[in-house]
Design a protein around this motif. Structure first.
Motif: not given
Length: 140
Positions: A36-38, A43-48, A112-114, A122-135
């Motif tokens: 969430s959010p979907q 939404v209104s602030n604050p956004v969880t 906004h997009t999330l 070390n904050h480096v993306p995995h290979e392949p990247p594990v990434v969500s859809d952009r909402i």
């Protein structure tokens, strides 16, 4: 040619041809997603924002443990950060190196997009990247 010079040349050749660091492999089938959010929410602030993860575990930054990582929230980013560098730390790249799985944000009114991106110890993306859809959300 002196032995020292020859050793220095050989060492330089080896150092130049070694990879700087190998990417951390992503577990097969790992998925990160925004609970969430979907998509399309108004939404209104604050956004969880609540994070979801399947097929791997969460571990704090700096902790080397197989098949784990920690979340990064990308805000209003059209592209992913460089795959071979640590994710930047700024207003568009929020780090959750403590292993957090939820955050509360104050966002300016508007659209906004999330997107979530997992990073290794070390904050480096995995290979392949594990990434969500952009909402896309709208903040009133």
């Amino acid at each position: 040619m002196s032995v020292k010079l020859l050793l220095a040349a050989a060492l330089s050749f080896v150092m130049i041809n070694l990879p700087v660091s190998a990417a951390t492999p992503a577990p097969e089938g790992a998925q990160v997603y925004i609970i969430s959010p979907q998509e399309g929410a108004v939404v209104s602030n604050p956004v969880t924002v609540t994070f979801g993860l399947k097929g791997m575990g969460v571990a704090p930054a700096g902790m080397e443990k197989a098949a784990t990582g920690h979340h990064h929230l990308l805000i209003d980013r059209a592209e992913l950060p460089a795959p071979d560098m640590p994710v930047p730390a700024d207003e568009q790249h929020k780090h959750f190196g403590g292993g957090q799985t939820e955050t509360t944000l104050e966002l300016a009114p508007g659209v906004h997009t999330l997107q979530l991106l997992m990073g290794d110890m070390n904050h480096v993306p995995h290979e392949p990247p594990v990434v969500s859809d952009r909402i896309t959300i709208t903040v009133e």
